[in-house]
Design a protein around this motif. Structure first.
Motif, PDB file in Angstrom:
ATOM      1  N   ALA A  29       0.837  -1.206   0.000  1.00 32.09           N
ATOM      2  CA  ALA A  29       0.000   0.000   0.000  1.00 32.09           C
ATOM      3  C   ALA A  29       0.870   1.253   0.000  1.00 32.09           C
ATOM      4  N   GLY A  30       1.946   1.233   0.764  1.00 29.18           N
ATOM      5  CA  GLY A  30       2.847   2.381   0.795  1.00 29.18           C
ATOM      6  C   GLY A  30       3.499   2.633  -0.545  1.00 29.18           C
ATOM      7  N   LEU A  31       3.906   1.569  -1.228  1.00 29.18           N
ATOM      8  CA  LEU A  31       4.537   1.723  -2.536  1.00 29.18           C
ATOM      9  C   LEU A  31       3.547   2.191  -3.595  1.00 29.18           C
ATOM     10  N   GLN A  32       2.295   1.828  -3.452  1.00 35.14           N
ATOM     11  CA  GLN A  32       1.287   2.316  -4.392  1.00 35.14           C
ATOM     12  C   GLN A  32       1.150   3.837  -4.293  1.00 35.14           C
ATOM     13  N   ALA A  33       1.455   4.378  -3.116  1.00 36.70           N
ATOM     14  CA  ALA A  33       1.406   5.825  -2.921  1.00 36.70           C
ATOM     15  C   ALA A  33       2.664   6.507  -3.478  1.00 36.70           C
ATOM     16  N   GLY A  34       3.677   5.720  -3.834  1.00 43.14           N
ATOM     17  CA  GLY A  34       4.910   6.291  -4.396  1.00 43.14           C
ATOM     18  C   GLY A  34       6.102   6.090  -3.488  1.00 43.14           C
ATOM     19  N   TYR A  36       7.156   5.519   0.978  1.00 44.21           N
ATOM     20  CA  TYR A  36       6.574   5.171   2.276  1.00 44.21           C
ATOM     21  C   TYR A  36       7.690   4.999   3.289  1.00 44.21           C
ATOM     22  N   TRP A  37       7.462   5.488   4.503  1.00 44.58           N
ATOM     23  CA  TRP A  37       8.406   5.292   5.606  1.00 44.58           C
ATOM     24  C   TRP A  37       7.959   4.078   6.411  1.00 44.58           C
ATOM     25  N   LEU A  38       8.770   3.021   6.419  1.00 41.73           N
ATOM     26  CA  LEU A  38       8.476   1.796   7.163  1.00 41.73           C
ATOM     27  C   LEU A  38       9.212   1.835   8.490  1.00 41.73           C
ATOM     28  N   GLU A  46      19.678  -3.906  22.565  1.00 41.17           N
ATOM     29  CA  GLU A  46      18.886  -2.699  22.781  1.00 41.17           C
ATOM     30  C   GLU A  46      18.348  -2.223  21.434  1.00 41.17           C
ATOM     31  N   MET A  47      17.049  -2.367  21.253  1.00 45.21           N
ATOM     32  CA  MET A  47      16.441  -1.999  19.975  1.00 45.21           C
ATOM     33  C   MET A  47      16.268  -0.483  19.889  1.00 45.21           C
ATOM     34  N   ARG A  48      16.479   0.012  18.680  1.00 40.36           N
ATOM     35  CA  ARG A  48      16.258   1.424  18.397  1.00 40.36           C
ATOM     36  C   ARG A  48      15.301   1.516  17.220  1.00 40.36           C
ATOM     37  N   ARG A  49      14.403   2.472  17.261  1.00 44.29           N
ATOM     38  CA  ARG A  49      13.461   2.700  16.173  1.00 44.29           C
ATOM     39  C   ARG A  49      14.211   3.269  14.975  1.00 44.29           C
ATOM     40  N   ALA A  50      13.891   2.737  13.803  1.00 45.90           N
ATOM     41  CA  ALA A  50      14.479   3.240  12.560  1.00 45.90           C
ATOM     42  C   ALA A  50      13.366   3.355  11.531  1.00 45.90           C
ATOM     43  N   LEU A  51      13.514   4.291  10.622  1.00 42.84           N
ATOM     44  CA  LEU A  51      12.555   4.483   9.542  1.00 42.84           C
ATOM     45  C   LEU A  51      13.267   4.267   8.218  1.00 42.84           C
ATOM     46  N   LEU A  52      12.717   3.358   7.399  1.00 40.80           N
ATOM     47  CA  LEU A  52      13.288   3.066   6.094  1.00 40.80           C
ATOM     48  C   LEU A  52      12.403   3.685   5.028  1.00 40.80           C
ATOM     49  N   LEU A  53      12.994   4.452   4.129  1.00 43.39           N
ATOM     50  CA  LEU A  53      12.238   5.066   3.040  1.00 43.39           C
ATOM     51  C   LEU A  53      12.121   4.058   1.905  1.00 43.39           C
ATOM     52  N   LEU A  54      10.894   3.607   1.658  1.00 46.67           N
ATOM     53  CA  LEU A  54      10.631   2.657   0.584  1.00 46.67           C
ATOM     54  C   LEU A  54      10.146   3.414  -0.634  1.00 46.67           C
ATOM     55  N   SER A  55      10.648   3.023  -1.782  1.00 39.60           N
ATOM     56  CA  SER A  55      10.200   3.604  -3.044  1.00 39.60           C
ATOM     57  C   SER A  55      10.408   2.558  -4.126  1.00 39.60           C
ATOM     58  N   PRO A  56       9.713   2.682  -5.252  1.00 38.08           N
ATOM     59  CA  PRO A  56       9.879   1.712  -6.332  1.00 38.08           C
ATOM     60  C   PRO A  56      11.347   1.582  -6.736  1.00 38.08           C
ATOM     61  N   GLY A  57      11.791   0.335  -6.922  1.00 33.25           N
ATOM     62  CA  GLY A  57      13.163   0.081  -7.345  1.00 33.25           C
ATOM     63  C   GLY A  57      14.154  -0.106  -6.206  1.00 33.25           C
TER      64      GLY A  57
END
Length: 87
Positions: A29-34, A36-38, A46-57
């Motif tokens: 769904a995120g990729l359909q929008a162009g 998306y931050w996962l 010790e876990m740390r929150r991370a955001l991955l920028l997903l995009s086509p390709g």
């Protein structure tokens, strides 16, 4: 499922407490929008929150990790792949 491993940009991340089907639907769904931050976990121990920028390709591997290791193979003779000759 214990967790879902994520491989992105040559690095290892993970997601816990999610169903594989739900995560796949979120990514699609995120990729359909162009783009998306996962949100994922970074680090071990010790876990740390991370955001991955997903995009086509952009390469992304999603690997489910089961709760338990599969059962060992039953005892018996090992085969070299050839038919067993008896008698």
């Amino acid at each position: 499922m214990k967790r879902i491993d994520i491989y992105y940009g040559g690095e290892h991340y993970s997601v816990g407490g999610r169903r594989l089907e739900d995560l796949r639907a979120e990514v699609e769904a995120g990729l359909q929008a162009g783009t998306y931050w996962l949100e994922v976990n970074d680090g071990e121990g010790e876990m740390r929150r991370a955001l991955l920028l997903l995009s086509p390709g952009v390469a992304l591997a999603v690997v489910p990790v089961p709760d338990e290791d599969p059962a060992p193979p039953p005892d018996g003779e090992w085969s070299d792949g050839l038919p067993q000759v008896t008698g």
